[in-house]
Design a protein around this motif. Structure first.
Motif, PDB file in Angstrom:
ATOM      1  N   THR A   1      24.713  -4.409  12.319  1.00 54.36           N
ATOM      2  CA  THR A   1      23.524  -3.801  12.903  1.00 54.36           C
ATOM      3  C   THR A   1      22.674  -3.215  11.789  1.00 54.36           C
ATOM      4  OG1 THR A   1      24.662  -3.261  14.966  1.00 54.36           O
ATOM      5  CG2 THR A   1      22.715  -1.976  14.441  1.00 54.36           C
ATOM      6  N   GLY A   2      21.364  -3.433  11.841  1.00 53.83           N
ATOM      7  CA  GLY A   2      20.510  -2.887  10.796  1.00 53.83           C
ATOM      8  C   GLY A   2      19.070  -3.330  10.960  1.00 53.83           C
TER       9      GLY A   2
ATOM     10  N   VAL B   1      20.457  -6.837  15.598  1.00 54.45           N
ATOM     11  CA  VAL B   1      21.914  -6.944  15.508  1.00 54.45           C
ATOM     12  C   VAL B   1      22.232  -8.410  15.225  1.00 54.45           C
ATOM     13  CG1 VAL B   1      22.267  -5.022  17.086  1.00 54.45           C
ATOM     14  CG2 VAL B   1      22.271  -7.349  17.980  1.00 54.45           C
ATOM     15  N   ALA B   2      23.349  -8.630  14.570  1.00 56.83           N
ATOM     16  CA  ALA B   2      23.800  -9.992  14.282  1.00 56.83           C
ATOM     17  C   ALA B   2      25.267 -10.095  14.635  1.00 56.83           C
ATOM     18  CB  ALA B   2      23.580 -10.337  12.809  1.00 56.83           C
ATOM     19  N   MET B   3      25.674 -11.271  15.146  1.00 51.49           N
ATOM     20  CA  MET B   3      27.082 -11.427  15.509  1.00 51.49           C
ATOM     21  C   MET B   3      27.472 -12.889  15.644  1.00 51.49           C
ATOM     22  SD  MET B   3      26.978 -10.226  19.502  1.00 51.49           S
ATOM     23  CE  MET B   3      25.342 -10.017  20.177  1.00 51.49           C
TER      24      MET B   3
ATOM     25  N   VAL C   1      20.915 -13.736  15.290  1.00 52.98           N
ATOM     26  CA  VAL C   1      20.234 -12.444  15.216  1.00 52.98           C
ATOM     27  C   VAL C   1      19.530 -12.153  16.536  1.00 52.98           C
ATOM     28  CG1 VAL C   1      18.484 -11.096  14.000  1.00 52.98           C
ATOM     29  CG2 VAL C   1      19.924 -12.697  12.725  1.00 52.98           C
ATOM     30  N   ILE C   2      19.700 -10.935  17.051  1.00 57.52           N
ATOM     31  CA  ILE C   2      19.049 -10.496  18.281  1.00 57.52           C
ATOM     32  C   ILE C   2      18.202  -9.269  17.974  1.00 57.52           C
ATOM     33  CG2 ILE C   2      19.407  -9.595  20.618  1.00 57.52           C
ATOM     34  CD1 ILE C   2      22.051 -11.062  20.725  1.00 57.52           C
ATOM     35  N   PRO C   3      16.908  -9.305  18.282  1.00 51.61           N
ATOM     36  CA  PRO C   3      16.061  -8.125  18.050  1.00 51.61           C
ATOM     37  C   PRO C   3      16.351  -7.038  19.077  1.00 51.61           C
ATOM     38  CG  PRO C   3      14.802  -9.825  19.162  1.00 51.61           C
ATOM     39  CD  PRO C   3      16.151 -10.431  18.859  1.00 51.61           C
ATOM     40  N   VAL C   4      16.122  -5.801  18.684  1.00 50.98           N
ATOM     41  CA  VAL C   4      16.368  -4.683  19.595  1.00 50.98           C
ATOM     42  C   VAL C   4      15.416  -3.552  19.228  1.00 50.98           C
ATOM     43  CG1 VAL C   4      18.174  -3.656  18.131  1.00 50.98           C
ATOM     44  CG2 VAL C   4      18.170  -3.201  20.595  1.00 50.98           C
ATOM     45  N   ARG C   5      15.070  -2.727  20.214  1.00 48.24           N
ATOM     46  CA  ARG C   5      14.225  -1.556  19.988  1.00 48.24           C
ATOM     47  C   ARG C   5      14.923  -0.353  20.628  1.00 48.24           C
ATOM     48  NH1 ARG C   5      11.618  -5.382  22.255  1.00 48.24           N
ATOM     49  NH2 ARG C   5      11.506  -4.249  24.239  1.00 48.24           N
ATOM     50  N   THR C   6      15.241   0.642  19.820  1.00 48.63           N
ATOM     51  CA  THR C   6      15.952   1.790  20.363  1.00 48.63           C
ATOM     52  C   THR C   6      15.890   2.964  19.396  1.00 48.63           C
ATOM     53  OG1 THR C   6      18.081   2.569  21.246  1.00 48.63           O
ATOM     54  CG2 THR C   6      18.159   1.088  19.356  1.00 48.63           C
TER      55      THR C   6
ATOM     56  N   ARG D   1      18.501  -4.450  27.749  1.00 55.20           N
ATOM     57  CA  ARG D   1      18.723  -3.662  28.973  1.00 55.20           C
ATOM     58  C   ARG D   1      19.965  -2.798  28.836  1.00 55.20           C
ATOM     59  NH1 ARG D   1      21.827  -4.991  33.451  1.00 55.20           N
ATOM     60  NH2 ARG D   1      21.421  -3.708  35.284  1.00 55.20           N
ATOM     61  N   TYR D   2      21.050  -3.364  28.311  1.00 55.78           N
ATOM     62  CA  TYR D   2      22.274  -2.582  28.127  1.00 55.78           C
ATOM     63  C   TYR D   2      22.051  -1.440  27.139  1.00 55.78           C
ATOM     64  CZ  TYR D   2      24.949  -6.273  30.521  1.00 55.78           C
ATOM     65  OH  TYR D   2      25.444  -7.163  31.440  1.00 55.78           O
ATOM     66  N   VAL D   3      21.339  -1.721  26.044  1.00 57.98           N
ATOM     67  CA  VAL D   3      21.062  -0.686  25.046  1.00 57.98           C
ATOM     68  C   VAL D   3      20.255   0.450  25.681  1.00 57.98           C
ATOM     69  CG1 VAL D   3      19.781  -0.185  22.922  1.00 57.98           C
ATOM     70  CG2 VAL D   3      21.231  -2.212  23.053  1.00 57.98           C
ATOM     71  N   ASP D   4      19.270   0.097  26.498  1.00 54.08           N
ATOM     72  CA  ASP D   4      18.463   1.117  27.172  1.00 54.08           C
ATOM     73  C   ASP D   4      19.320   1.946  28.132  1.00 54.08           C
ATOM     74  OD1 ASP D   4      16.243   0.206  25.806  1.00 54.08           O
ATOM     75  OD2 ASP D   4      15.477  -0.999  27.482  1.00 54.08           O
TER      76      ASP D   4
END
Length: 324
Positions: A67-68, A85-87, A110-115, A281-284
């Motif tokens: 994550t970064g 995040v990457a996995m 890679v998946i983008p995320v905003r949090t 959605r899960y992160v939110d």
């Protein structure tokens, strides 16, 4: 330019893991360099470190998730500084993984995320949510109103699966071998915490005589027959985890092994099984306090050996995270 990283030259004990200085990797088109802020620990990394992985190559930087922020993306798939995040996708096996200050991974992983979540909390989520989500929706095709048994309920994936299933409207049974951990399961919203003495099916059927609609197996093949016995006719058991390190079924005879009408599935998916929208959605939900993901401990990279010892000895309830 150099970075800090954990490098495995071959199978070693946890206490032999150390941080080294190695060159920062350069990405090619189609690959993304991520500045790693945190990464979660996973059982497959223990298997690699202990010499149990069948597809290992050495030397390698382990770590199937990270994550970064994006440091470089020659193909233009992501903007520098973007939270990601990457996995999976071969991380930590086919190419170097997340146990480092920088990792280079395929853009598809890679998946983008905003949090605004702190890095340690966000670092706990990718693989844990991916495996739980994929097991529940791809492996088991859960529906609201159903019942679910999580065998291995205090593992990081078990915790995530339980809370995701509750959020989806299921009645959840979850097991632990330690009676003192049943309250942890209750606090996470588990309806029926069960102490696993090897005869979980009988305990489940005392509460639900017909058995559960779905069962998630995270312990291994040594307890899978009992998990299948806890599953209702036309129900499904999904084999996802091997916490016991029992992976295979010797002399498998389906008619003798599977109860009548019970389905056996498996899950070992990729990052593509967790759409970016679902992950966001899960992160939110986590950020809003509506998805109670449990982090057991946060370590520094220099404490990687201690972290692996805790993972190997089963000393955690929930996710172990390393903050880079």
């Amino acid at each position: 330019m150099e970075m800090r990283a954990v490098v495995l030259d071959g199978p070693i004990e946890p206490e032999e893991m150390v941080v080294r200085r190695v060159p920062v990797p350069e990405p090619e088109a189609g690959w993304v360099r991520v500045k790693v802020e945190a990464f979660g620990l996973n059982r497959s990394e223990y298997h690699l470190r202990a010499g149990m992985a069948t597809n290992a190559r050495f030397p390698v930087i382990p770590g199937i998730e990270a994550t970064g922020t994006v440091d470089a993306a020659p193909g233009g798939e992501f903007e520098p500084g973007q939270q990601v995040v990457a996995m999976m996708g071969g991380m930590g096996r086919e190419y170097d993984g997340g146990y480092a200050e920088y990792t280079v991974v395929p853009a598809s992983s890679v998946i983008p995320v905003r949090t605004d979540l702190d890095w340690a909390t966000l670092g706990a989520l990718p693989e844990m949510l991916q495996t739980a989500h994929g097991s529940l929706h791809t492996g088991l095709a859960i529906e609201p109103g159903q019942s679910l048994l999580v065998r291995g309920g205090t593992s990081s994936v078990g915790v995530a699966a339980a809370v995701l299933a509750k959020e989806h409207g299921l009645t959840v049974f979850a097991t632990t071998r330690n009676p003192q951990r049943t309250k942890v399961l209750q606090d996470l919203g588990v309806d029926y915490p069960i102490v696993d003495d090897g005869n979980v099916a009988a305990k489940v059927r005392e509460i639900l005589p017909t058995g559960v609609n779905a069962a998630l197996e995270l312990i291994g093949t040594n307890v899978l027959p009992d998990t299948l016995k806890a599953t209702a006719v036309h129900g499904t058991a999904c084999f996802t985890g091997m916490l016991s390190d029992n992976w295979t079924i010797p002399d498998f005879y389906p008619i003798g092994y599977l109860p009548n009408g019970v389905r056996l599935a498996a899950y070992g998916g990729e990052s593509s099984d967790l759409p970016a929208g679902a992950f966001q959605r899960y992160v939110d939900l986590v950020a809003n306090g509506k998805l109670p993901i449990r982090i057991d401990r946060v370590f520094t990279m220099e404490q990687i050996g201690e972290a692996h010892r805790v993972m190997q000895d089963g000393g955690a309830v929930g996710k172990l995270v390393v903050r880079v």
